[in-house]
Design a protein around this motif. Structure first.
Motif, short mmCIF file in Angstrom:
data_model
loop_
_atom_site.label_atom_id
_atom_site.label_comp_id
_atom_site.label_asym_id
_atom_site.label_seq_id
_atom_site.Cartn_x
_atom_site.Cartn_y
_atom_site.Cartn_z
N PHE A 31 1.55 12.42 1.62
CA PHE A 31 1.51 12.06 0.20
C PHE A 31 0.68 13.11 -0.54
O PHE A 31 -0.51 13.22 -0.30
CB PHE A 31 0.87 10.68 0.00
CG PHE A 31 1.60 9.56 0.69
CD1 PHE A 31 2.66 8.93 0.08
CD2 PHE A 31 1.20 9.13 1.95
CE1 PHE A 31 3.33 7.89 0.71
CE2 PHE A 31 1.86 8.09 2.59
CZ PHE A 31 2.93 7.47 1.97
N GLN A 57 2.34 1.76 -3.42
CA GLN A 57 1.33 2.32 -4.33
C GLN A 57 1.15 3.82 -4.10
O GLN A 57 1.05 4.59 -5.04
CB GLN A 57 -0.01 1.60 -4.17
CG GLN A 57 -0.03 0.20 -4.73
CD GLN A 57 0.23 0.21 -6.23
OE1 GLN A 57 -0.34 1.00 -6.97
NE2 GLN A 57 1.12 -0.66 -6.66
N LYS A 58 1.11 4.21 -2.82
CA LYS A 58 0.95 5.63 -2.51
C LYS A 58 2.15 6.44 -3.02
O LYS A 58 1.98 7.53 -3.55
CB LYS A 58 0.78 5.84 -1.01
CG LYS A 58 -0.59 5.47 -0.51
CD LYS A 58 -0.77 6.01 0.89
CE LYS A 58 -2.19 5.86 1.34
NZ LYS A 58 -3.12 6.68 0.62
N GLU A 101 0.83 -1.21 0.00
CA GLU A 101 0.00 0.00 0.00
C GLU A 101 0.87 1.26 0.00
O GLU A 101 0.58 2.21 -0.72
CB GLU A 101 -0.93 0.01 1.22
CG GLU A 101 -2.04 -1.03 1.14
CD GLU A 101 -2.83 -1.14 2.43
OE1 GLU A 101 -2.65 -0.29 3.33
OE2 GLU A 101 -3.61 -2.11 2.54
N LYS A 117 -0.15 10.23 6.98
CA LYS A 117 -0.21 9.01 7.78
C LYS A 117 1.03 8.90 8.68
O LYS A 117 2.12 9.32 8.29
CB LYS A 117 -0.25 7.79 6.88
CG LYS A 117 -1.43 7.76 5.94
CD LYS A 117 -1.93 6.35 5.80
CE LYS A 117 -3.12 6.30 4.90
NZ LYS A 117 -4.36 6.45 5.58
N ASP A 150 -2.65 13.25 1.65
CA ASP A 150 -2.91 12.12 2.53
C ASP A 150 -1.77 12.06 3.55
O ASP A 150 -0.60 11.99 3.18
CB ASP A 150 -2.99 10.84 1.71
CG ASP A 150 -3.48 9.66 2.51
OD1 ASP A 150 -4.09 9.87 3.58
OD2 ASP A 150 -3.24 8.51 2.08
N VAL A 188 6.11 13.30 -1.82
CA VAL A 188 6.06 12.59 -0.55
C VAL A 188 6.99 13.35 0.39
O VAL A 188 8.15 13.59 0.06
CB VAL A 188 6.54 11.13 -0.69
CG1 VAL A 188 6.53 10.43 0.64
CG2 VAL A 188 5.72 10.38 -1.72
N ASN A 220 -0.81 15.09 -4.06
CA ASN A 220 -1.21 14.85 -5.45
C ASN A 220 -0.64 15.88 -6.41
O ASN A 220 -0.87 15.80 -7.60
CB ASN A 220 -2.74 14.83 -5.56
CG ASN A 220 -3.32 13.61 -4.90
OD1 ASN A 220 -2.71 12.54 -4.88
ND2 ASN A 220 -4.50 13.75 -4.32
N ASN A 230 1.88 6.70 -6.82
CA ASN A 230 0.75 7.50 -7.28
C ASN A 230 0.82 8.96 -6.84
O ASN A 230 0.00 9.77 -7.29
CB ASN A 230 -0.57 6.89 -6.80
CG ASN A 230 -0.82 5.53 -7.40
OD1 ASN A 230 -0.34 5.23 -8.48
ND2 ASN A 230 -1.58 4.71 -6.70
N SER A 231 1.76 9.30 -5.98
CA SER A 231 1.88 10.67 -5.48
C SER A 231 2.94 11.42 -6.26
O SER A 231 3.95 10.86 -6.67
CB SER A 231 2.28 10.65 -4.00
OG SER A 231 1.30 10.00 -3.24
#
Length: 166
Positions: free
Chosen positions: A84, A17-18, A14, A53, A51, A25, A86, A21-22
């Motif tokens: 993360f 993937q983040k 996961e 975390k 995002d 970071v 976009n 896709n970002s």
């Protein structure tokens, strides 16, 4: 294999993937944030489509290493959270602003922006770049001023010709 090992493998996937896709970071060292400060920070991050975390350093390190990125090995120590983004500047802007607002509670460690490792100073430089919306506004203002100036110049020429004919 244990269920715990499988769960960790899933979390690493996961995170990978983040990262993939970002567009940005940002690794953040956080300490002593109150609940209200943390809630306010997360609210601001959500507004900017980031995002955020708190993740285990070993899992983040494994995700980066699986992607062939080893630059973060030294940065993944102590309490670390990951933002993360976009876009290239959103996460940097919010985290750098928060580091100024909550002195010594939030510290930028490093970032991964446009598939390149960026140190703390690099993240701060990205935070200084205007967002896409701000750039559009600047462009619109420049074009508006240009057209206004052109209209004034054309009117002045027309007025001068009218005076000359009169």
């Amino acid at each position: 294999m244990s269920a715990n090992f499988e769960a960790k493998k899933q979390v690493v996937e996961e995170i990978k993937q983040k990262i993939q896709n970002s567009k940005s970071v940002v690794l953040v060292k956080y300490e002593a944030l109150t609940v209200s400060e943390d809630t306010e920070l997360r609210r601001e991050l959500r507004k900017n489509d980031v995002d955020y975390k708190v993740l285990k350093n070993t899992l983040v390190r494994r995700a980066f290493n699986d992607l062939g990125i080893t630059d973060f090995d030294n940065d993944l120590n102590g309490p670390t959270s990951v933002a993360f983004g976009n876009d290239e500047v959103g996460a940097s802007k919010v985290i750098v602003a928060a580091s100024k607002k909550y002195e010594n509670k939030i510290v930028v460690k490093s970032g991964y922006i446009d598939n390149v490792y960026v140190d703390c100073n690099g993240v701060k430089k990205y935070a200084a770049i205007p967002s896409q919306e701000e750039l559009y506004s600047m462009l619109a203002g420049t074009l508006s001023n240009f057209t206004r100036g052109l209209a004034v110049a054309i009117k002045a020429v027309a007025d001068k010709k009218a005076e000359a004919q009169a």
